[in-house]
Design a protein around this motif. Structure first.
Motif, PDB file in Angstrom:
ATOM      1  N   SER A  52       0.803  -1.219   0.000  1.00 49.93           N
ATOM      2  CA  SER A  52       0.000   0.000   0.000  1.00 49.93           C
ATOM      3  C   SER A  52       0.834   1.266   0.000  1.00 49.93           C
ATOM      4  O   SER A  52       0.308   2.356  -0.239  1.00 49.93           O
ATOM      5  N   GLY A  53       2.145   1.145   0.266  1.00 56.15           N
ATOM      6  CA  GLY A  53       3.002   2.321   0.179  1.00 56.15           C
ATOM      7  C   GLY A  53       4.134   2.289   1.188  1.00 56.15           C
ATOM      8  O   GLY A  53       3.924   1.957   2.362  1.00 56.15           O
ATOM      9  N   ILE A  54       5.341   2.611   0.737  1.00 47.98           N
ATOM     10  CA  ILE A  54       6.508   2.647   1.603  1.00 47.98           C
ATOM     11  C   ILE A  54       7.486   3.670   1.041  1.00 47.98           C
ATOM     12  O   ILE A  54       7.464   3.965  -0.160  1.00 47.98           O
ATOM     13  N   ASN A  57       8.535   5.405  -9.684  1.00 49.78           N
ATOM     14  CA  ASN A  57       8.724   4.318  -8.729  1.00 49.78           C
ATOM     15  C   ASN A  57       7.425   3.591  -8.392  1.00 49.78           C
ATOM     16  O   ASN A  57       7.392   2.806  -7.446  1.00 49.78           O
ATOM     17  N   PHE A  58       6.385   3.876  -9.163  1.00 55.38           N
ATOM     18  CA  PHE A  58       5.077   3.305  -8.872  1.00 55.38           C
ATOM     19  C   PHE A  58       4.707   2.251  -9.922  1.00 55.38           C
ATOM     20  O   PHE A  58       4.862   2.477 -11.116  1.00 55.38           O
ATOM     21  N   VAL A  59       4.184   1.117  -9.446  1.00 55.31           N
ATOM     22  CA  VAL A  59       3.693   0.046 -10.310  1.00 55.31           C
ATOM     23  C   VAL A  59       2.300  -0.321  -9.823  1.00 55.31           C
ATOM     24  O   VAL A  59       2.071  -0.450  -8.627  1.00 55.31           O
ATOM     25  N   SER A  60       1.355  -0.481 -10.751  1.00 55.15           N
ATOM     26  CA  SER A  60       0.004  -0.857 -10.348  1.00 55.15           C
ATOM     27  C   SER A  60      -0.778  -1.361 -11.555  1.00 55.15           C
ATOM     28  O   SER A  60      -0.454  -1.045 -12.705  1.00 55.15           O
ATOM     29  N   SER A  61      -1.837  -2.125 -11.271  1.00 51.91           N
ATOM     30  CA  SER A  61      -2.772  -2.518 -12.326  1.00 51.91           C
ATOM     31  C   SER A  61      -3.746  -1.393 -12.638  1.00 51.91           C
ATOM     32  O   SER A  61      -4.530  -1.488 -13.582  1.00 51.91           O
ATOM     33  N   SER A  62      -3.698  -0.304 -11.848  1.00 52.84           N
ATOM     34  CA  SER A  62      -4.627   0.817 -12.002  1.00 52.84           C
ATOM     35  C   SER A  62      -3.862   2.123 -12.226  1.00 52.84           C
ATOM     36  O   SER A  62      -3.052   2.523 -11.389  1.00 52.84           O
ATOM     37  N   ARG A  63      -4.132   2.783 -13.339  1.00 48.52           N
ATOM     38  CA  ARG A  63      -3.538   4.107 -13.573  1.00 48.52           C
ATOM     39  C   ARG A  63      -4.028   5.110 -12.530  1.00 48.52           C
ATOM     40  O   ARG A  63      -3.278   5.994 -12.113  1.00 48.52           O
ATOM     41  N   ASN A 121      -1.844   7.599 -10.157  1.00 48.97           N
ATOM     42  CA  ASN A 121      -2.075   9.049 -10.078  1.00 48.97           C
ATOM     43  C   ASN A 121      -2.294   9.496  -8.634  1.00 48.97           C
ATOM     44  O   ASN A 121      -1.837  10.575  -8.231  1.00 48.97           O
ATOM     45  N   GLN A 122      -2.973   8.660  -7.848  1.00 48.76           N
ATOM     46  CA  GLN A 122      -3.177   8.989  -6.435  1.00 48.76           C
ATOM     47  C   GLN A 122      -1.844   9.000  -5.695  1.00 48.76           C
ATOM     48  O   GLN A 122      -1.575   9.893  -4.874  1.00 48.76           O
ATOM     49  N   ALA A 123      -0.979   8.027  -5.998  1.00 48.69           N
ATOM     50  CA  ALA A 123       0.339   7.977  -5.353  1.00 48.69           C
ATOM     51  C   ALA A 123       1.169   9.197  -5.730  1.00 48.69           C
ATOM     52  O   ALA A 123       1.899   9.742  -4.882  1.00 48.69           O
ATOM     53  N   LYS A 124       1.075   9.633  -6.967  1.00 50.05           N
ATOM     54  CA  LYS A 124       1.804  10.832  -7.390  1.00 50.05           C
ATOM     55  C   LYS A 124       1.359  12.041  -6.576  1.00 50.05           C
ATOM     56  O   LYS A 124       2.195  12.829  -6.087  1.00 50.05           O
ATOM     57  N   GLU A 125       0.040  12.198  -6.403  1.00 53.83           N
ATOM     58  CA  GLU A 125      -0.478  13.330  -5.625  1.00 53.83           C
ATOM     59  C   GLU A 125      -0.093  13.219  -4.156  1.00 53.83           C
ATOM     60  O   GLU A 125       0.241  14.223  -3.514  1.00 53.83           O
ATOM     61  N   ASP A 126      -0.109  11.988  -3.624  1.00 51.78           N
ATOM     62  CA  ASP A 126       0.261  11.782  -2.225  1.00 51.78           C
ATOM     63  C   ASP A 126       1.726  12.141  -1.986  1.00 51.78           C
ATOM     64  O   ASP A 126       2.080  12.727  -0.944  1.00 51.78           O
TER      65      ASP A 126
END
Length: 301
Positions: free
Chosen positions: A101-103, A257-263, A267-272
């Protein structure tokens, strides 16, 4: 006798990034291919000796929905992360960091190695997390070299880093079926490659080696044909990495540095990250890598 056409499904030439003190050879992800089994990012770095007083400093940065795997041939890297993990990895051991979920983590040359100039030579790979496990809790595992089996035969040795190969199984946790091994061939040595995994690839990282009698280029990634019983051999000696595992049924996207099955999740990780909503690293919270406008690591298209 097998030829390169019967042995190899695809050859991926590395893109080399010159970072000044050392070079990084990247084969995944790329325009030709995104994944081999769960492997979605493959970097080989070095060999290099940094100038006296210098070391590698990868400042704090985030990951989601993947696991990073660090393995060294030479040198040492000090790892810290936002769940409080702190470990120094040396050759023969594995660092497996599950982002889930994030590190946030940092990777730096240990202080005691900097006086004479730190050495750097190794692999960093990322494994995509499978469907249903992308948002698991972050975790960190350090597996010492003596917990990883060493298979020896016919002038060759292979350290099994993940999964089961040549009848030996590594203690390294895995989230989907994965194979990963460090193969050393002495002069005149040879070893067969297990053919059981869905997807397999080999990379020559030192010396000289032939695959089914055909010479391999340094740092290129050779994707083997499914089910083919390949054989590695070397007249003068060589070192290779074998990697792969179960094929993924659904696509993965990559941005920085983000990998996901969902774009949308990326995008949420980028904003976070831009809003500094990720957790900080205890003992390394004074700097960070900003989100790039145009990252070097992306999926295509």
């Amino acid at each position: 006798m097998a030829t390169v056409e019967t042995s190899v499904l695809q050859t991926i030439t590395p893109v080399t990034h010159d970072l000044g003190d050392f070079k990084v050879n990247r084969t995944l992800p790329g325009r030709q291919r995104t994944m081999v089994g769960p492997f979605i990012f493959v970097d080989e770095f070095g060999p290099a000796r940094l100038p006296a007083g210098r070391g590698m400093d990868v400042r704090p940065h985030p990951h989601i929905n993947l696991a990073t795997v660090t393995y060294l041939f030479e040198g040492a890297i000090e790892h810290r992360d936002s769940i409080g993990s702190h470990a120094v990895i040396e050759p023969g051991a594995i660092n497996l960091m599950t982002a889930g979920s994030g590190i946030v983590h940092s990777e730096r040359s240990p202080q005691e190695q900097r006086a004479d100039g730190a050495s750097l030579y190794g692999m960093q790979t990322w494994l995509a997390l499978p469907d249903g496990q992308e948002e698991i809790a972050p975790a960190f595992d350090h597996v010492p070299g003596d917990a990883l089996p060493l298979v020896e035969d016919d002038g060759a040795s292979a350290r099994v880093l993940m999964g089961t190969l040549w009848g030996a199984s590594a203690a390294t946790p895995q989230h989907s079926p994965t194979i990963y091994a460090d193969i050393l061939l002495g002069a005149g040595g040879a070893i067969p490659i297990d053919s059981g995994a869905d997807e397999r690839a080999v990379m020559l990282v030192g010396g000289e080696t032939e695959l089914d009698g055909q010479p391999l280029d340094l740092f290129a990634l050779y994707l083997l044909r499914p089910g083919h019983d390949a054989r590695l051999s070397s007249a003068a000696g060589g070192r290779l990495m074998l990697m792969g595992g179960q094929a993924f049924p659904t696509r993965r996207y990559v941005f920085w540095n983000f990998v996901s099955s969902s774009r949308d999740r990326i995008n949420q990780a980028k904003e976070d990250w831009k809003a500094l909503r990720f957790a900080l690293i205890p003992g390394d919270d004074q700097e960070y890598i900003p989100l790039p406008e145009v990252p070097l690591t992306v999926s295509y298209p």
